[in-house]
Design an enzyme around this catalytic site. Structure first.
Site, PDB file in Angstrom:
ATOM      1  N   CYS A  22       0.851  -1.186   0.000  1.00  0.00           N
ATOM      2  CA  CYS A  22       0.000   0.000   0.000  1.00  0.00           C
ATOM      3  C   CYS A  22       0.887   1.236   0.000  1.00  0.00           C
ATOM      4  O   CYS A  22       2.108   1.150   0.135  1.00  0.00           O
ATOM      5  CB  CYS A  22      -0.937   0.018   1.213  1.00  0.00           C
ATOM      6  SG  CYS A  22      -0.058   0.044   2.787  1.00  0.00           S
ATOM      7  N   CYS A  25       3.280   1.855   2.825  1.00  0.00           N
ATOM      8  CA  CYS A  25       4.555   1.135   2.736  1.00  0.00           C
ATOM      9  C   CYS A  25       5.600   1.985   2.026  1.00  0.00           C
ATOM     10  O   CYS A  25       6.738   2.117   2.491  1.00  0.00           O
ATOM     11  CB  CYS A  25       4.375  -0.189   1.994  1.00  0.00           C
ATOM     12  SG  CYS A  25       3.288  -1.374   2.801  1.00  0.00           S
ATOM     13  N   ASP A 428      -4.368  14.454 -29.139  1.00  0.00           N
ATOM     14  CA  ASP A 428      -3.430  14.402 -30.254  1.00  0.00           C
ATOM     15  C   ASP A 428      -4.234  14.424 -31.557  1.00  0.00           C
ATOM     16  O   ASP A 428      -5.417  14.079 -31.570  1.00  0.00           O
ATOM     17  CB  ASP A 428      -2.597  13.120 -30.151  1.00  0.00           C
ATOM     18  CG  ASP A 428      -1.696  12.925 -31.350  1.00  0.00           C
ATOM     19  OD1 ASP A 428      -0.973  13.857 -31.699  1.00  0.00           O
ATOM     20  OD2 ASP A 428      -1.735  11.830 -31.943  1.00  0.00           O
TER      21      ASP A 428
END
Length: 736
Positions: A22, A25, A428
């Site tokens: 997670c 961490c 684009d």
């Protein structure tokens, strides 16, 4: 950084970090590293990497790796492994996914009979609790090992996460059920099925996440392999093949037709057309002659070139694009998961409430040890995060599965969070709003003695059929007829000057039309073509101007309506393209984009910079593209969307891949993302509301642990049913 004075010449290293479950961490690893003297570290949970600048006079790479391992995780030096055949980080990811898959399959196989025996009362044969206990132990011990191990790691560092809740809830359920089974108090319920279901479903979510890891790094791997592997160097008049990694500035290299340019350089001899679409995204090749600059990894279409190398290695254009993608991805951290943030406070609060419940009933109310323990267990069981754990993975599994059916590939939960706040969408041009292929859109001819329009067009198709130039291929394809074309002789192609040949004794030449044509009809056709960014090709017949053939990329049919549907969703469209301003303006007008929101002749770095500029204005930006030149911008944007017909690099650098090239898919992808996020938020709200409402009831002794288990199961059923609503998501269909 802990050191007061850090040298300017810090060493830098990229470490792969495995074992993080997670964002807390990654935050923990980053804090540990930054506490070291002379260290500046940034840890990215999404890419599982740690970018570290450190003072080599104070410590080395091994000390950094040891620090990460001391925090309970593993690390590998990505620079050291870059030359190895196998990528240790990818191997670790694959091993993690395979391990989770094995645990999931075993747990699922055992959970089915566990639930059936526990919940179907006619199957409660004598001693059924012992059978269910035996079936549940492998699920709890082996299947739940990742959660238990992570919970212990977090506990060592004084942290609480989702893993803590999972481990705590399933452990309490198991211990209570084991005590009931051993003591024979059958009037109390057992909760083996709760522990098994929680672990199995969370393993499903964890396995799904593990499979999605590392996709952003695949974009960098693709970029690394994009360039030429070998170069033909001219040494004392002799040709010599060498690896491109051994090229130096000043080397002279020969690039033949069909070969990639091995490095950035300047043309010394020769003329040719260079297909730079892999970098620029534009379909029209660039004509080059002596003095022109060429870019490594672009394709030489026609003539032989002698190029002097000007930039190699980290100074090359390709390396700069790679660096842009790396930097953009490292800064695009995933959302801080709601469950983990709340769990940091929720878990300690539950433990405190359970302890106070026991003391309240045992000391103040005098209810005895068994009743006090029963009430405390009810608090822990009702707090078991089954619904909380299912809230995100169930919606993700259903939502992404439905997306896959519709050709919309969503890469992870952070993508959904990004889609919610988008207010600007950058599009684009080539391949996104336009087809990306050249087509003949207009032909203007003048009257010539003894020559018909049909003869002119068939001659043009016949001559261009001998050329490999994309414009020539478009003319040969679109002007061809069902009847056999006339015979062509004496064909010649001159880079930058077009093609010429004899057709039935007539001299036919095709080249880009000059802007100063004197013939009125053809001059008007040329002017019109140039004004909208198209390419006018002049056909001369026996040295007389005879026709202007207009060739251009066309706007996709549904592009205007797709753009129109974006505005009601709160999105302001922009157009970025490497094409010329006239072509950009024409496409913007056709698609319905505000002309003030158009940027033309934009280089890859400029696209990424423009996205950053919009973000600096406080906008939340989505980028849609399909080319290598879009990769850095896709990675930089808050939400990157790649058209499936585009390059692998663009797809890997994006958050959402649209397998369809239809612009309508952009609208559907955003709708599905927002709908899935809405379902996840509804699930999380219900899960937290359920806990908030029933924990006080359990603490007062008004909720038997068996009823707590039933309530917990009901909450999980609600979350699952709510998530399954995503299966009914329907696309807009053909936009009206």
């Amino acid at each position: 950084m802990n050191s007061s004075e850090i040298p300017a010449d810090l060493s830098r290293v990229e470490l792969g970090v495995t074992g993080m479950t997670c964002t807390s961490c990654s935050s923990r690893v980053q804090r540990k590293l930054n506490k070291l003297d002379g260290v500046e570290a940034s840890v990215n949970f999404a890419t599982e990497t740690a970018s570290i600048a450190y003072d080599p006079t104070l410590l080395g790479t091994q000390e950094l790796i040891a620090t990460i391992r001391g925090a309970g995780y593993d690390a590998v030096d990505l620079h050291q492994s870059a030359h190895d055949t196998a990528d240790p980080l990818e191997e670790a990811r694959a091993a993690e996914a395979e391990s989770l898959k094995t645990r999931l399959l075993l747990s699922a196989a055992l959970t089915v009979p566990i639930v059936l025996i526990s919940m179907v009362h006619p199957w409660h044969f004598p001693g059924w609790q012992w059978v269910v206990l035996v079936l549940t132990l492998p699920v709890f011990i082996y299947g739940g090992d990742p959660f238990h191990r992570a919970a212990l790691t977090n506990l060592r560092h004084g942290s609480f996460t989702m893993d803590t809740l999972v481990s705590l809830g399933t452990t309490v359920s198991m211990l209570w059920s084991l005590w009931i089974t051993i003591s024979g108090n059958v009037h109390h319920g057992v909760y083996y099925e709760s522990a098994a279901v929680v672990i199995t479903f969370l393993l499903l979510g964890r396995w799904w996440e593990a499979r999605a890891k590392g996709r952003s790094s695949a974009a960098l791997t693709s970029l690394m392999h994009l360039g030429a592997k070998e170069a033909t160097v001219l040494v004392s008049g002799a040709e010599q093949k060498v690896p491109t990694s051994e090229l130096s500035v000043g080397d002279r290299v020969i690039v033949r037709p069909g070969e990639k340019v091995p490095a950035d350089g300047v043309v010394l001899e020769g003329t040719s057309a260079i297909d730079a679409s892999m970098l620029t995204g534009e379909s029209i090749p660039v004509e080059v002659d002596p003095g022109a600059h060429v870019t490594g990894a672009t394709l030489n279409v026609s003539g032989r070139l002698l190029v002097r190398v000007t930039r190699v290695g980290e100074d090359s254009t390709l390396a700069h694009i790679t660096a842009l993608v790396t930097a953009a991805q490292s800064r695009k951290a995933p959302i801080q998961r709601v469950a983990d943030r709340v769990c940091q406070y929720f878990v300690p609060a539950v433990l405190v409430i359970a302890a106070l419940t026991f003391l309240l009933h045992y000391t103040l109310l005098g209810n005895g040890g068994e009743l006090a323990f029963t009430a405390a267990v009810a608090v822990l069981i009702i707090a078991c995060p089954c619904a909380l754990g299912l809230a995100t993975p169930m919606a993700l599994v259903v939502g992404t599965g439905r997306g896959a059916q519709l050709g919309i590939l969503i890469k992870g939960p952070e993508v959904l969070e990004s889609s919610r706040g988008i207010d600007t969408i950058v599009l684009d041009k080539t391949g996104t709003l336009t087809t990306g292929q050249m087509h003949v859109t207009d032909v203007t001819t003048r009257d010539l003695p003894n020559t018909t329009r049909r003869e002119l067009l068939e001659a043009a198709a016949a001559v261009e059929g001998f050329s490999e130039h994309p414009i020539a291929r478009a003319i040969a394809r679109d002007l061809a007829t069902d009847t056999p074309l006339p015979q062509v002789t004496d064909f010649q192609s001159t880079a930058g000057r077009g093609v010429e040949a004899h057709v039935d004794k007539h001299r036919v030449r095709l080249a880009q039309a000059p802007a100063d044509l004197t013939e009125p009809t053809l001059a008007q056709a040329t002017s019109t073509a140039l004004s909208r960014g198209a390419t006018p090709i002049l056909l001369t017949w026996d040295d007389q101007p005879a026709a202007v053939i207009t060739v251009e990329d066309q706007v996709k049919p549904l592009a205007p309506t797709a753009v129109a549907h974006l505005r009601p969703m709160g999105l302001e469209p922009w157009l970025l393209t490497g094409d010329n301003p006239s072509a950009a303006a024409a496409v913007a007008q056709a698609a319905g984009i505000d002309p003030t929101h158009v940027r033309a002749q934009v280089l890859p770095a400029d696209k990424e910079a423009h996205v950053r500029e919009l973000q600096a204005q406080g906008r939340t930006v989505a980028m849609v593209g399909d080319g290598i030149n879009d990769a850095a911008a896709l990675a930089r944007a808050d939400l990157g969307m790649a058209m499936g017909a585009g390059t692998d690099i663009a797809i890997e650098a994006s958050d959402i891949t649209l397998m369809s090239s239809d612009p309508a898919a952009i609208v559907d992808a955003l709708r599905l993302s927002r709908r899935t996020l809405s379902i996840i938020r509804g699930n999380l709200w219900w899960a937290f509301a359920y806990n908030t409402a029933l924990i006080p009831v359990a603490a007062l002794g008004l909720l038997d642990p068996m009823l707590a288990g039933i309530a917990m199961a009901g909450s999980s059923v609600f979350v699952v049913a709510n998530s399954l609503r995503l299966r009914r998501f329907a696309p807009e269909g053909e936009l009206q």
